[in-house]
Design a protein around this motif. Structure first.
Motif, short mmCIF file in Angstrom:
data_model
loop_
_atom_site.label_atom_id
_atom_site.label_comp_id
_atom_site.label_asym_id
_atom_site.label_seq_id
_atom_site.Cartn_x
_atom_site.Cartn_y
_atom_site.Cartn_z
N ASN A 187 8.93 6.53 17.58
CA ASN A 187 9.48 5.49 18.47
C ASN A 187 8.55 4.30 18.64
N LEU A 188 7.25 4.59 18.81
CA LEU A 188 6.31 3.47 18.96
C LEU A 188 6.22 2.66 17.67
N GLY A 189 6.21 3.38 16.53
CA GLY A 189 6.15 2.69 15.25
C GLY A 189 7.35 1.76 15.07
N VAL A 234 3.78 -2.11 10.40
CA VAL A 234 3.37 -0.80 10.93
C VAL A 234 3.45 0.27 9.85
N VAL A 235 2.44 1.14 9.79
CA VAL A 235 2.59 2.37 9.00
C VAL A 235 2.38 3.55 9.93
N ASP A 238 10.88 1.80 5.38
CA ASP A 238 12.07 2.06 6.16
C ASP A 238 13.06 0.92 5.94
N LYS A 239 14.23 1.22 5.38
CA LYS A 239 15.16 0.15 5.00
C LYS A 239 15.69 -0.62 6.21
N PHE A 280 6.66 1.38 7.65
CA PHE A 280 6.42 2.29 6.53
C PHE A 280 5.99 3.66 7.05
N LEU A 281 6.19 4.66 6.19
CA LEU A 281 5.74 6.03 6.51
C LEU A 281 4.83 6.52 5.39
#
Lengths: 86, 270
Positions: B22-24, B34-35, B77-78, B84-85
């Motif tokens: 959620n924070l990301g 963000v990753v 993340d589309k 990103f993860l």
């Protein structure tokens, strides 16, 4: 008398206050790293030392506890001393 | 200047992964790059919570062991082009990575991102130590239960021992009705016990369950109180002065009177 206390705005012992009190106790022991056994041994030694100097009223009533403080925690010993005239 | 923030807790199941996702997402929605890094090696979960589980090719251990380049392991993340993860390995364990590996990895990620959020495993051992190794800041998640708060206290001590500064607290799964009835510790109680700064309070919210079911996060759902709380935390991380959400349970005067009489108040859910 819970509802009367509530109506008069008095504090009732709710499960959250019990949780908080239990946590404060367990955390102070966790932090000082004193086991209940150590605590008991220390209590016995404190009583032995104190009783060399003063007459302890009731050894059962002696309360040795760890309390949480702001900057540091406190070891509190409450030792009732016999009151004698002359 | 990139910030590496580790989300940890001590106790398992208090919402570290949900908080990280959620924070990301909330930070990415604010325009930050963000990753989110899943540091729970062997128990990969951040991918399913973020809904990216079908796209994993390489993982964190592949990067550390040099089987791929960092960029190949990052999943975009589309829905949010800035998010990103970096997934955890599922078939290895925490010993596949050392604290030095994590520091190096975090430093590489700093060059590409504004925020590196590291989702820590539960516990206080190797996996936790890896997760905080590269951190500039630490957020501790707890719930208002005695077990979670006790573990959080232990983590506060360890984070300070590892010289990661003063961790900040996220109090998760608060139920305002229970707090009002004195049946759950309040944020004031927990903050007093742990004596650390609070960065946010997240209410217990069914949307967390329903959105996670779909591989979405609560901050994407309009009207979710938990989502709103996470967005507020993200804004606080960015330095905004956002007042704490007043969690209401919409009690009427009659409810309050009945509550005072010890009768169960009617529940109104917004």
């Amino acid at each position: 008398m819970g509802f009367l206390d509530n109506l008069l705005g008095r504090k009732r012992e709710t499960s959250s206050t019990i949780a908080k009190e239990r946590l404060l106790t367990v955390l102070v022991h966790d932090r000082v790293k004193l086991t209940p056994d150590d605590m008991e041994a220390m209590r016995a030694e404190i009583i032995a030392v104190i009783s060399k100097y003063v007459d302890i009223a009731d050894p059962e009533a002696i309360d040795v506890s760890l309390l949480r403080g702001e900057e540091s925690d406190h070891l509190k010993a409450d030792i009732p001393v016999r009151r004698t005239r002359n | 200047m990139a910030r590496v923030i580790t989300i940890t807790s001590g106790k398992g199941g208090v919402g570290k992964t949900t908080t990280t996702a959620n924070l990301g997402t909330a930070l990415a929605m604010q325009g930050q790059r963000v990753v989110a890094v899943d540091a729970d090696i062997g128990l990969r979960n951040l991918d399913v919570v973020m809904g990216l589980e079908n796209r994993i090719v390489y993982d964190l251990v592949d990067v550390v062991e040099g089987r791929c380049r960092l960029r190949q392991a990052l999943i975009k993340d589309k829905r949010f082009p800035e998010l990103f993860l970096l997934p955890a390995a599922q078939t290895r364990d925490k010993d596949a990575v050392s604290p030095e590996d994590m520091i190096e990895l975090c430093n590489s990620l700093r060059r590409e991102f504004d925020f590196v959020l590291v989702d820590s495993p539960a516990g206080i051992e190797g996996g936790f130590r890896n997760a905080i190794a590269g951190a500039d800041e630490v957020l501790i998640v707890t719930t208002p239960e005695v077990s979670a708060v006790r573990d959080a206290d232990r983590i506060v001590g360890l984070v300070e021992a590892f010289e990661k500064g003063h961790p900040r607290l996220i109090l998760n799964r608060i139920r305002p009705q229970m707090v009002n009835r004195g049946e759950m510790m309040s944020k004031e109680d927990v903050v007093e016990i742990l004596a650390i700064d609070l960065i946010g309070v997240v209410p217990d919210d069914e949307v967390i369950v329903t959105s996670t079911n779909r591989g979405e996060v609560a901050v994407m759902q309009k009207g979710s109180q938990a989502g709103r709380a996470y967005t507020d935390i993200a804004r606080r991380l960015l330095g905004e002065d956002v007042p704490m959400l007043v969690l209401t349970d919409d009690q009427s005067l009659l409810d309050k009177f009945m509550g005072a009489l010890g009768l169960r108040p009617r529940r109104t859910v917004r």
